[in-house]
Motif scaffolding. Structure first.
Motif, PDB file in Angstrom:
ATOM      1  N   PRO A 118       0.798  -1.232   0.000  1.00  0.00           N
ATOM      2  CA  PRO A 118       0.000   0.000   0.000  1.00  0.00           C
ATOM      3  C   PRO A 118       0.824   1.272   0.000  1.00  0.00           C
ATOM      4  O   PRO A 118       0.317   2.342  -0.343  1.00  0.00           O
ATOM      5  CB  PRO A 118      -0.816  -0.122   1.290  1.00  0.00           C
ATOM      6  N   ALA A 119       2.125   1.187   0.376  1.00  0.00           N
ATOM      7  CA  ALA A 119       2.953   2.388   0.473  1.00  0.00           C
ATOM      8  C   ALA A 119       3.935   2.529  -0.689  1.00  0.00           C
ATOM      9  O   ALA A 119       4.751   3.452  -0.697  1.00  0.00           O
ATOM     10  CB  ALA A 119       3.727   2.378   1.798  1.00  0.00           C
ATOM     11  N   LEU A 120       3.857   1.641  -1.683  1.00  0.00           N
ATOM     12  CA  LEU A 120       4.832   1.650  -2.775  1.00  0.00           C
ATOM     13  C   LEU A 120       4.739   2.942  -3.578  1.00  0.00           C
ATOM     14  O   LEU A 120       3.685   3.296  -4.105  1.00  0.00           O
ATOM     15  CB  LEU A 120       4.601   0.443  -3.687  1.00  0.00           C
ATOM     16  N   ARG A 121       5.892   3.663  -3.678  1.00  0.00           N
ATOM     17  CA  ARG A 121       5.935   4.930  -4.410  1.00  0.00           C
ATOM     18  C   ARG A 121       6.696   4.825  -5.716  1.00  0.00           C
ATOM     19  O   ARG A 121       6.354   5.490  -6.687  1.00  0.00           O
ATOM     20  CB  ARG A 121       6.575   6.018  -3.537  1.00  0.00           C
ATOM     21  N   MET A 122       7.734   3.994  -5.747  1.00  0.00           N
ATOM     22  CA  MET A 122       8.592   3.914  -6.928  1.00  0.00           C
ATOM     23  C   MET A 122       8.743   2.456  -7.340  1.00  0.00           C
ATOM     24  O   MET A 122       9.146   1.611  -6.528  1.00  0.00           O
ATOM     25  CB  MET A 122       9.970   4.530  -6.639  1.00  0.00           C
ATOM     26  N   LEU A 123       8.442   2.162  -8.614  1.00  0.00           N
ATOM     27  CA  LEU A 123       8.518   0.797  -9.132  1.00  0.00           C
ATOM     28  C   LEU A 123       9.220   0.823 -10.483  1.00  0.00           C
ATOM     29  O   LEU A 123       8.830   1.570 -11.386  1.00  0.00           O
ATOM     30  CB  LEU A 123       7.115   0.207  -9.278  1.00  0.00           C
ATOM     31  N   ASP A 124      10.258  -0.014 -10.624  1.00  0.00           N
ATOM     32  CA  ASP A 124      11.010  -0.106 -11.868  1.00  0.00           C
ATOM     33  C   ASP A 124      10.865  -1.519 -12.428  1.00  0.00           C
ATOM     34  O   ASP A 124      11.365  -2.487 -11.851  1.00  0.00           O
ATOM     35  CB  ASP A 124      12.484   0.220 -11.628  1.00  0.00           C
ATOM     36  N   LEU A 125      10.172  -1.615 -13.567  1.00  0.00           N
ATOM     37  CA  LEU A 125       9.940  -2.898 -14.239  1.00  0.00           C
ATOM     38  C   LEU A 125      10.645  -2.943 -15.594  1.00  0.00           C
ATOM     39  O   LEU A 125      10.260  -3.728 -16.471  1.00  0.00           O
ATOM     40  CB  LEU A 125       8.435  -3.121 -14.436  1.00  0.00           C
ATOM     41  N   ALA A 126      11.651  -2.133 -15.782  1.00  0.00           N
ATOM     42  CA  ALA A 126      12.339  -2.051 -17.075  1.00  0.00           C
ATOM     43  C   ALA A 126      13.008  -3.376 -17.425  1.00  0.00           C
ATOM     44  O   ALA A 126      13.515  -4.094 -16.558  1.00  0.00           O
ATOM     45  CB  ALA A 126      13.378  -0.928 -17.047  1.00  0.00           C
ATOM     46  N   GLY A 127      13.024  -3.701 -18.711  1.00  0.00           N
ATOM     47  CA  GLY A 127      13.759  -4.864 -19.193  1.00  0.00           C
ATOM     48  C   GLY A 127      13.216  -6.192 -18.735  1.00  0.00           C
ATOM     49  O   GLY A 127      13.989  -7.077 -18.353  1.00  0.00           O
TER      50      GLY A 127
END
Length: 674
Positions: A118-127
């Motif tokens: 619920p607190a996730l602010r930054m997500l990187d799913l690149a590549g």
């Protein structure tokens, strides 16, 4: 998604179970060949870096012990699955990097795991080889996200269903996908401020209406048209990057915006208000057929007049380099009173005119290089033109002169590049009006001047009088140093950097001893057959002697003032003698002196080119013979011969002693009495 280490950077890294390293509450397990998350790490870990490992599955129990974790990085693993309960004990996780993994294999289960944050602010799913439908599932329940990266995937089309619930999103990175179509994909992202769609396959952007956006990067696509909605709303847009596309026209920008940086480099753009043959197109219109679903709309635009409807009053940077611009529309620059940087290099400009109507009072940098300029027009009146200009680049054009008195208005100019034009400097007062030349005398603010490749021939008079030049480039002028060199006297006190590369310089042509302020000197590409002795008294920090004819340097080169001040010297591509390398050994032992091209330096011995630092023993022996004292050498050679002759004489004398005595008595002796 990088996060700073905080105030504990000065703390020493401490070893931790599993080969990881710990500093304060940050655990670094990068590159440890781990196949799972260690279970014996400290429970108060707040940041955990597991990059460059071999983890394939993040299980339900993987993070049970780390309740305070807020930053987790699993970049460059083999991650295929995150089990649905993996984050149940890490509800405070704010930053998650999953770059360069294999999440496409079990994306639906991974999506269930992400929804528990619920607190996730930054997500990187690149590549991660994700399609647009996979991305939609993965982020569907992440309403707290502020930053999302899905770069380097295989997304091809964006519609309104993909980012539906990301109401808090501020930054979205979609670069390096295969996107060719966008259909209302960003309409629900009311807080979006930064959008990156670079390196895709978008053919056009028509009806742009994201008023809340501050930064838009759509560079490196195949865009031919950029048209903003014709509305009076205030756009927050500050930076627009349309570089490296196929734009045919200047973009149609918002009527009201905060735009300060417009990047249009490397397109096919031109203006059509007036054709090169003089034909006017001012009253000709262009019609766009816009098909949106079942509705069809025809928009009529006068592209060559549309600039009047765009608000460019806040623009500070305009980069239109590498286009097909051969002329600017009337009053084009007058719409940009705040402009500080203007780049028009690598276009087709044949003339560029400045007047009081386009004062560009704030402009500090103007780049007109690599055009076809034969004329620089300035309409001088009572007002100033370019009063704030500091950098003026006119290199690689066809100019032969500049307007007389142009620098009386540019009162702050520091850098002028006239290289590769057929210009020469006005030598004497009063000649600026009668000759086609450039008059820089008395321009006290000018510190950097480049005249490389201008075909200069023997600069007579005092063309630099009244200047304070620090940097002067005269390279690629084969006859620049012929004739009287008295012009150097006006540079003695200020000149620090001088380039005389490829100027046919011989060893005795120039006396450098008076240039006491010089710290960098380039003499490469000349015909120096001996080291100029006048350099010995200078206190240079950098000296370039490449591509000359030097057989050696002075043996005392490191002992004179020059050698004590030098910090770098370039020496390659000279025919050094392998038997006179005492100077090379001295340079190698000099403290604080670098030879950046040392590996390229060679010396000659016969027909062989050798490295001076690794001469074979036969070469060393040959050199010792060649450099020995000749008198001693002759003595050594004559001594065996002399001894041999002496011994032979003694032997012959002893063998013939009796016969010789009898012969003497016979010829010279008297009879003996009895």
């Amino acid at each position: 998604l990088a996060v700073g280490w905080g105030s504990g950077m000065d703390a020493a890294w401490a070893p931790s179970p599993g080969g990881c390293e710990l500093v304060q509450s940050i655990m670094d397990c990068t590159g440890r060949w781990l196949s799972s998350i260690p279970v014996n790490l400290r429970g108060d870990t707040e940041e955990l870096f597991l990059d460059d490992n071999t983890i394939q599955v993040l299980g339900n129990a993987s993070l049970l012990l780390y309740h305070q974790l807020w930053h987790l990085s699993l970049t460059r693993n083999r991650l295929e699955l995150i089990e649905p309960g993996a984050f149940l004990s890490s509800q405070g996780l704010e930053v998650l990097s999953l770059t360069d993994n294999l999440l496409f294999t079990n994306y639906s289960l991974t999506a269930a795991a992400l929804s528990a944050l619920p607190a996730l602010r930054m997500l990187d799913l690149a590549g991660n080889q994700l399609r647009e439908d996979m991305v939609s599932v993965l982020v569907s329940n992440l309403s707290s996200l502020e930053s999302l990266s899905v770069a380097r995937n295989i997304i091809m089309r964006l519609d309104s269903s993909i980012f539906t619930n990301l109401t808090e999103l501020l930054e979205l990175n979609l670069e390096k996908n295969y996107i060719f179509e966008i259909d209302n994909a960003f309409e629900g992202l009311q807080r979006l401020q930064r959008l990156n769609i670079a390196y895709n396959y978008l053919p056009c952007l028509v009806g742009f209406g994201l008023t809340q956006l501050r930064v838009l990067n759509v560079s490196n696509n195949v865009i031919e048209w950029f048209l903003t909605l014709e509305i009076d709303d205030l756009f927050e847009l500050e930076v627009l990057d349309l570089s490296h596309n196929r734009l045919l026209f200047f973009p149609v920008l918002p009527r009201r915006s905060k735009l300060h940086s417009l990047l249009l480099q490397d397109n096919r753009m031109s203006f059509y208000q007036r054709l090169p043959n003089g034909t006017s197109l001012a009253n000709v219109t262009m019609q766009f057929l816009i098909i949106d679903g079942n509705s069809t709309n025809i928009t009529t635009v006068r592209l060559w007049d549309e600039l009047c409807h765009s608000n460019l009053s806040s623009l500070r940077l305009l980069d239109m380099s590498q286009n097909e611009v051969w002329g600017l529309p009337d009053d084009f620059l007058a719409q940009m009173p705040a402009l500080t940087h203007l780049k028009l290099n690598q276009n087709c400009l044949e003339a560029f005119h400045l007047s009081e109507e386009d004062p560009l009072a704030m402009l500090t940098e103007l780049d007109l290089s690599q055009n076809q300029l034969v004329e620089l027009g300035v309409k001088v009146g009572v007002g100033d033109i370019l009063p704030s200009l500091q950098l003026f680049n006119l290199s690689t054009n066809r100019l032969q002169a500049l307007p007389p008195g142009i620098f009386t208005h540019t009162r702050k100019i520091t850098t002028l590049d006239l290289s590769r034009n057929r210009v020469h400097l006005c030598p004497q007062p009063g000649e600026a009006e009668s000759l086609a030349c450039v008059d820089i005398r008395g321009v006290e603010t000018l510190t950097h001047l480049s005249l490389a490749g201008c075909g200069l021939q023997g600069m007579g008079g005092r063309p630099f009088q009244g200047t304070s030049l620090i940097h002067l480039d005269l390279s690629d002028n084969r006859q620049a140093l012929s004739g009287d060199l008295g012009w150097l006297q006006d540079l003695v006190l200020t000149l620090q950097v001088l380039s005389l590369r490829n100027t046919s310089l011989s060893s005795t042509a120039v006396d450098f001893s008076a240039l006491n302020s010089l710290v960098r000197l380039d003499l490469s590409g000349n015909s120096l057959a001996a080291f100029p002795t006048s350099l010995g008294t200078l206190r240079l920090r950098s000296l370039d002697l490449r591509d000359n004819c030097l057989p050696a340097l002075p043996l005392d080169v490191v002992q004179v003032p020059l050698g004590r001040s030098l910090r770098e010297i370039y020496l390659s591509r000279n025919p050094y003698n392998c038997c006179t390398l005492g100077w090379w050994d001295a340079l190698q032992q000099a403290e604080g002196l670098r030879v950046p091209d040392g590996r390229e330096v060679t010396c000659s011995h016969g027909s062989r080119a050798l490295s001076p630092g690794a001469l074979p023993e036969p070469v060393l022996r040959s050199c010792r013979w060649q450099t020995a004292d000749l008198a001693l050498l002759y003595l050594v050679l004559a001594l065996p011969t002399g001894l041999t002759l002496l011994v032979a004489f003694v032997v012959i004398f002893l063998m013939l002693k009796e016969k010789l005595l009898k012969m003497v008595k016979t010829r010279c002796g008297m009879s003996s009495p009895y």
